[in-house]
Design a protein around this motif. Structure first.
Motif, PDB file in Angstrom:
ATOM      1  N   VAL A 113       0.826  -1.214   0.000  1.00 45.50           N
ATOM      2  CA  VAL A 113       0.000   0.000   0.000  1.00 45.50           C
ATOM      3  C   VAL A 113       0.862   1.267   0.000  1.00 45.50           C
ATOM      4  O   VAL A 113       0.606   2.187  -0.785  1.00 45.50           O
ATOM      5  CB  VAL A 113      -0.983  -0.015   1.187  1.00 45.50           C
ATOM      6  N   VAL A 116       2.281   2.045  -3.534  1.00 47.49           N
ATOM      7  CA  VAL A 116       1.305   2.518  -4.523  1.00 47.49           C
ATOM      8  C   VAL A 116       0.832   3.928  -4.196  1.00 47.49           C
ATOM      9  O   VAL A 116       0.690   4.774  -5.084  1.00 47.49           O
ATOM     10  CB  VAL A 116       0.105   1.559  -4.606  1.00 47.49           C
ATOM     11  N   THR A 117       0.588   4.199  -2.919  1.00 48.47           N
ATOM     12  CA  THR A 117       0.004   5.490  -2.546  1.00 48.47           C
ATOM     13  C   THR A 117       1.004   6.633  -2.596  1.00 48.47           C
ATOM     14  O   THR A 117       0.613   7.788  -2.475  1.00 48.47           O
ATOM     15  CB  THR A 117      -0.605   5.409  -1.135  1.00 48.47           C
ATOM     16  N   ARG A 118       2.287   6.340  -2.764  1.00 46.71           N
ATOM     17  CA  ARG A 118       3.274   7.424  -2.909  1.00 46.71           C
ATOM     18  C   ARG A 118       3.133   8.140  -4.249  1.00 46.71           C
ATOM     19  O   ARG A 118       3.620   9.247  -4.421  1.00 46.71           O
ATOM     20  CB  ARG A 118       4.701   6.868  -2.802  1.00 46.71           C
ATOM     21  N   PRO A 121      -2.511   8.208  -8.466  1.00 47.34           N
ATOM     22  CA  PRO A 121      -3.115   7.096  -9.221  1.00 47.34           C
ATOM     23  C   PRO A 121      -3.197   7.379 -10.717  1.00 47.34           C
ATOM     24  O   PRO A 121      -3.006   6.479 -11.532  1.00 47.34           O
ATOM     25  CB  PRO A 121      -4.511   6.971  -8.600  1.00 47.34           C
ATOM     26  N   TYR A 359       6.048   5.365   7.998  1.00 46.90           N
ATOM     27  CA  TYR A 359       5.711   5.339   6.574  1.00 46.90           C
ATOM     28  C   TYR A 359       6.935   5.677   5.735  1.00 46.90           C
ATOM     29  O   TYR A 359       7.033   6.724   5.106  1.00 46.90           O
ATOM     30  CB  TYR A 359       4.572   6.308   6.274  1.00 46.90           C
ATOM     31  N   SER A 395      -3.628  -0.417   9.548  1.00 54.64           N
ATOM     32  CA  SER A 395      -2.732  -0.785   8.455  1.00 54.64           C
ATOM     33  C   SER A 395      -1.778  -1.897   8.880  1.00 54.64           C
ATOM     34  O   SER A 395      -1.444  -2.783   8.081  1.00 54.64           O
ATOM     35  CB  SER A 395      -1.936   0.442   7.989  1.00 54.64           C
ATOM     36  N   GLU A 431     -13.547   0.790   5.278  1.00 56.23           N
ATOM     37  CA  GLU A 431     -12.849   2.074   5.335  1.00 56.23           C
ATOM     38  C   GLU A 431     -13.819   3.199   5.650  1.00 56.23           C
ATOM     39  O   GLU A 431     -15.021   3.107   5.358  1.00 56.23           O
ATOM     40  CB  GLU A 431     -12.164   2.369   4.003  1.00 56.23           C
TER      41      GLU A 431
END
Length: 593
Positions: A113, A116-118, A121, A359, A395, A431
């Motif tokens: 996760v 990808v979230t860095r 999208p 993170y 998480s 979520e």
């Protein structure tokens, strides 16, 4: 990825290897396409010579039947070979693009996760949709076309030399000038195209973000300002595209003018040599046919070099996704969760022992020294101010994030002894933003339990008070669902129904009642109580009703567990909890009013 102004995309060996990595699995088909291309080019090269034979036969006793028949054979066989080659390369290009897209989609969904979230999208989507298109020609047709064009060019020049060396020298001088100018202009074309593609990726990322926040944008009357920021990348991309077009237009103008000048010189010098008896008319006509056709290999060379350079830039952007950190690969092929061994009744279903997490390398810890026990039954609520580490805790439990210290246990066994798939088969998660996945209501409900029956779907929809809403829709469960098709509260209830359908050992709720009205909230709270009686429920609590209803309340602050206990106990002993409850009470009163 931004290309520095001083860097030009060159056809270096390491960069060609990156592009070749996409074509390598199809090398046999590429070799066949190359053979077909060379056969077709050979027939094209033979045509002017056969034409010369036709002209020579006009003034002599030889029959025209043989040369004419040869021309027809060259036409028919050449057309068949061309059709086969184009079909082969077209299908091959589609397979390369499909392979790259499939690999990237699977890599994105298997990546961690944080990895990808860095990235925005939209940028990742652009790499799958736009960058892969550039591979179609670059990894298949361009290498074949490049080799074929070189062979065709040299074959044409050699046959010109066979016909007349003087005229060949005239043409060779023009080709040399055109070649030098192309060598100077082509890198600039590729650089501009690459920068245009980079800004196109940024545009995709920014546009995707704006579309997700469209309500916020409109509420802030920021449509024009947001559009301006997004269109700025479109303008920059267009500027680089126009720069590439100008350079390409200049290159082609020079090339066409150079070849036309060569033809004019051939006509002049050739006519003089014919008048002097040094050259036959048929040879001059054949030479002119070769001169007229000389533009084809030059055009093919330039187009394929440009395609290679653009494809290399795209291949590098695609290969960058290989660096995305992936979750463990031992469960790529989804299998039923293994039968769990019996555990003692007093063994916690989940346990965190002195866990810390951050993170990314060098980042400040999001949680530190957290120890927490989740019993097999009951409702545990986690409260705390913003930034306390509540979501980070989820998480860690869902293994979206790996701990930097301490240990998590499932059924008394460390997380490292379980696969990601096995851990998540025991959990269900709702979520706070409750996104819906593309597809129908049925698709969303069946996301984590594809084998559920319609009766089971109806049951969970009834539990969250959505059955009447779904029954009223024309297509019922098969109604296509999107973010705009349902309200926030309905989206929350669909997500909760999806989680309840799993009958998980642990239900993780990031406040599943935040957007519900009072009656629906009461029904959902009843579902949560029933689930807590059969298994474990862990809630990040944002509403007073959730806090009061919990069996155990955990208070977090600054990434640590500050206190734990029952509602009445914490009201007496913890000042922060009293402040949080007061804030929740005020929020509840405001909503009621």
């Amino acid at each position: 990825m931004t290309v520095p102004e001083s860097v030009s995309p060159k056809l270096s060996v390491p960069r060609l290897r990156i592009l070749w990595s996409f074509a390598r699995p199809h090398r046999r088909a590429l070799v066949l396409a190359l053979v077909l291309a060379l056969v077709g080019s050979g027939m094209g090269l033979a045509t002017p010579m056969v034409t010369k034979s036709v002209l020579d036969a006009l003034g002599g006793p030889d029959s025209l039947r043989g040369p004419i028949l040869a021309l027809l054979v060259l036409l028919v066989v050449g057309s068949a070979v061309m059709y086969w080659q184009w079909t082969l390369l077209g299908a091959l290009g589609e397979r390369v693009v499909l392979g790259a897209r499939e690999t990237m989609v699977r890599r994105f969904l298997r990546a961690t996760v944080p990895a990808v979230t860095r990235r925005p999208p939209g940028e990742l989507v652009t790499r799958v949709t736009s960058d892969t298109v550039l591979l179609h020609q670059a990894a298949t047709g361009a290498p074949v076309g490049l080799i074929n064009a070189v062979v065709m060019l040299f074959g044409t020049l050699i046959l010109m030399g066979v016909l007349d060396l003087v005229l060949l020298g005239t043409v060779a001088a023009a080709v040399a000038v055109v070649g030098v100018l192309f060598a100077v202009l082509m890198p600039g074309i590729a650089t501009a195209q690459q920068r245009a593609q980079d800004h196109l990726g940024r545009l995709g990322g920014n546009l995707e973000g704006a579309m997700r926040a469209i309500r916020t944008v409109k509420a802030g009357r920021a449509e024009d300002r947001t559009a301006e920021r997004i269109v700025a990348d479109a303008r920059t991309s267009a500027e680089h595209g126009v720069r590439a077009v100008r350079r390409e237009a200049l290159a082609w103008t020079i090339a066409v003018a150079g070849i036309q000048l060569a033809i004019i010189l051939v006509l002049g010098v050739g006519a003089w040599r014919v008048s002097e008896g040094a050259l036959e008319v048929s040879s001059l006509i054949a030479f002119l046919l070769y001169a007229f056709g000389l533009m084809d290999p030059i055009s093919e060379l330039s187009q394929n070099i440009t395609a290679l350079q653009s494809g290399i830039a795209a291949a590098e952007r695609i290969r960058e996704t290989d660096a995305l950190e992936s979750e463990e690969t031992d469960d790529h092929v989804r299998q039923p969760a293994p039968v769990r061994a019996a555990v003692a009744g007093d063994t916690p279903v989940l346990e965190l022992r002195d866990v810390g997490a951050a993170y990314g390398p060098g980042a400040d810890p999001a949680v530190r020294g957290v120890s927490l026990v989740i019993p097999r039954h009951g409702h545990t609520a986690i409260v705390g101010p913003s930034g306390a580490g509540k979501t980070t805790l989820f998480s860690l439990v869902l293994r979206f994030l790996e701990p930097t210290g301490g240990e998590l246990l499932l059924d008394g066994r460390p997380y490292r002894d379980h696969s990601h798939d096995e851990i998540r088969s025991r959990l269900a998660y709702v979520e706070q933003d409750t996104p819906v996945v593309p597809g129908t209501i049925r698709d969303n409900l069946l996301l984590a339990r594809p084998g559920a029956t319609d009766a089971e779907l109806r049951r969970v929809l009834h539990e969250v008070r959505l059955s009447e809403k779904v029954d009223a829709l024309d297509e019922g469960l098969d109604t296509p669902l999107s973010g705009a098709a349902v309200s926030g509260g309905e989206r929350q209830r669909i997500a909760l129904a999806r989680a309840l359908l799993r009958t998980p050992d642990v239900l993780l709720l990031d406040e599943a009642t935040a957007q519900l009205d009072g009656l629906t909230e009461a029904a959902v709270q009843t579902c949560v109580r029933a689930r807590a009686a059969a298994g474990a429920v862990v809630t990040i609590a944002h509403r007073l009703s959730t806090v009061i209803d919990a069996d155990t309340i955990v208070v977090m602050e600054a990434g640590r567990v500050r206190a734990r206990g029952g509602h009445a106990e914490l009201l007496r002993t913890d000042a922060l909890y009293r402040e949080l409850v007061e804030a929740l009470r005020i929020s509840a009163d405001t909503q009621a009013a």
